[in-house]
Design a protein around this motif. Sequence first.
Motif, PDB file in Angstrom:
ATOM      1  N   GLN A 172       0.830  -1.214   0.000  1.00 36.56           N
ATOM      2  CA  GLN A 172       0.000   0.000   0.000  1.00 36.56           C
ATOM      3  C   GLN A 172       0.859   1.256   0.000  1.00 36.56           C
ATOM      4  O   GLN A 172       0.536   2.241  -0.678  1.00 36.56           O
ATOM      5  CB  GLN A 172      -0.938  -0.017   1.205  1.00 36.56           C
ATOM      6  N   LYS A 176       1.038   4.017  -3.015  1.00 40.83           N
ATOM      7  CA  LYS A 176       0.805   5.437  -2.727  1.00 40.83           C
ATOM      8  C   LYS A 176       1.968   6.293  -3.221  1.00 40.83           C
ATOM      9  O   LYS A 176       1.765   7.350  -3.852  1.00 40.83           O
ATOM     10  CB  LYS A 176       0.615   5.630  -1.219  1.00 40.83           C
ATOM     11  N   LYS A 179       1.921   6.432  -7.018  1.00 43.68           N
ATOM     12  CA  LYS A 179       0.859   7.312  -7.513  1.00 43.68           C
ATOM     13  C   LYS A 179       1.239   8.790  -7.329  1.00 43.68           C
ATOM     14  O   LYS A 179       0.949   9.620  -8.208  1.00 43.68           O
ATOM     15  CB  LYS A 179      -0.452   7.019  -6.814  1.00 43.68           C
ATOM     16  N   ASN A 180       1.870   9.119  -6.218  1.00 41.11           N
ATOM     17  CA  ASN A 180       2.338  10.493  -6.007  1.00 41.11           C
ATOM     18  C   ASN A 180       3.396  10.867  -7.039  1.00 41.11           C
ATOM     19  O   ASN A 180       3.389  11.980  -7.582  1.00 41.11           O
ATOM     20  CB  ASN A 180       2.917  10.651  -4.608  1.00 41.11           C
TER      21      ASN A 180
END
Length: 289
Positions: A172, A176, A179-180
Amino acid sequence: MEEKKPVKKDQEIVYYQEDEIDLYELWLILKKRWKVVVSTTLIFVITAIVYIFIAKPVYTSSFFVKIPGRYLKTGNSFSRINLISVEETSRIISDLSATIKDKKLLKLPEDKIRNIVNITPSKIKGNQELIEIEIETYKPSIILDISKSLISYLNSNPYVKRKIETERAKLQIFIKESKNKLHEMEKTKELIYKNLKNGKIQNLGFNPLDLDTKILNIKKDIAELEIRLKNLKGFEISVDPAIPEKPSKPKKKLILAVSVVSGLFLGVFLAFFLEWIKNASRRHKEKQL
């Protein structure tokens, strides 16, 4: 055995002793004591038959369980690593085989627990992803219930849960961060193309198409991470257990064969032993006279 007379050789007395056993004499002993041999064998055979009739039939089945694992990317390929080793899995399962009290951890009804004879894990040669589990029970109809309860028991183990949750948290975080990073790259790309269009930037020093390649790679990484997260599960049944129609124990033919051989062996031994006692007693009486 008969002892020969001493023979003088170079002033030394050398004794020669017969090493050969008189087979005919042994046959005469067995012929004389045949009742001992037969009765001993019959006792063994009758005991075996009684055991076969009173022993509860045991049914055996096995199934394969997939061990939780994580995947590491090496170049364009992935390698799988178990979150819980085969040895650790075996130890967790083996704890159930000790007593009925331990088997209650399977959370099965009392009558089903008492019909469990044994649960045995074993390694599969050349395969670290799966483990084979053998179930022995008095009732074949409960084998499927045992296998499902065993999977629930494994997945509820605190050590197993902690390992899976830790791996899930890592994935996870990676998703994250990726994606950032993707968001920043897309913003940078949008800004660069906007400035190029407005003529604010004349020379970038790199090919703007490289940004598209990097963005595609990040999207690919995110997709792979999301697949790994989706596939991250606990223990799963890979191959369901089959319901046996015939019991695996007691093995009637083997038990009868062993009883016959054992009875004959002990019967022959007793026959020779009784004959030896009789001869020893006779010799003792002769010496006293």
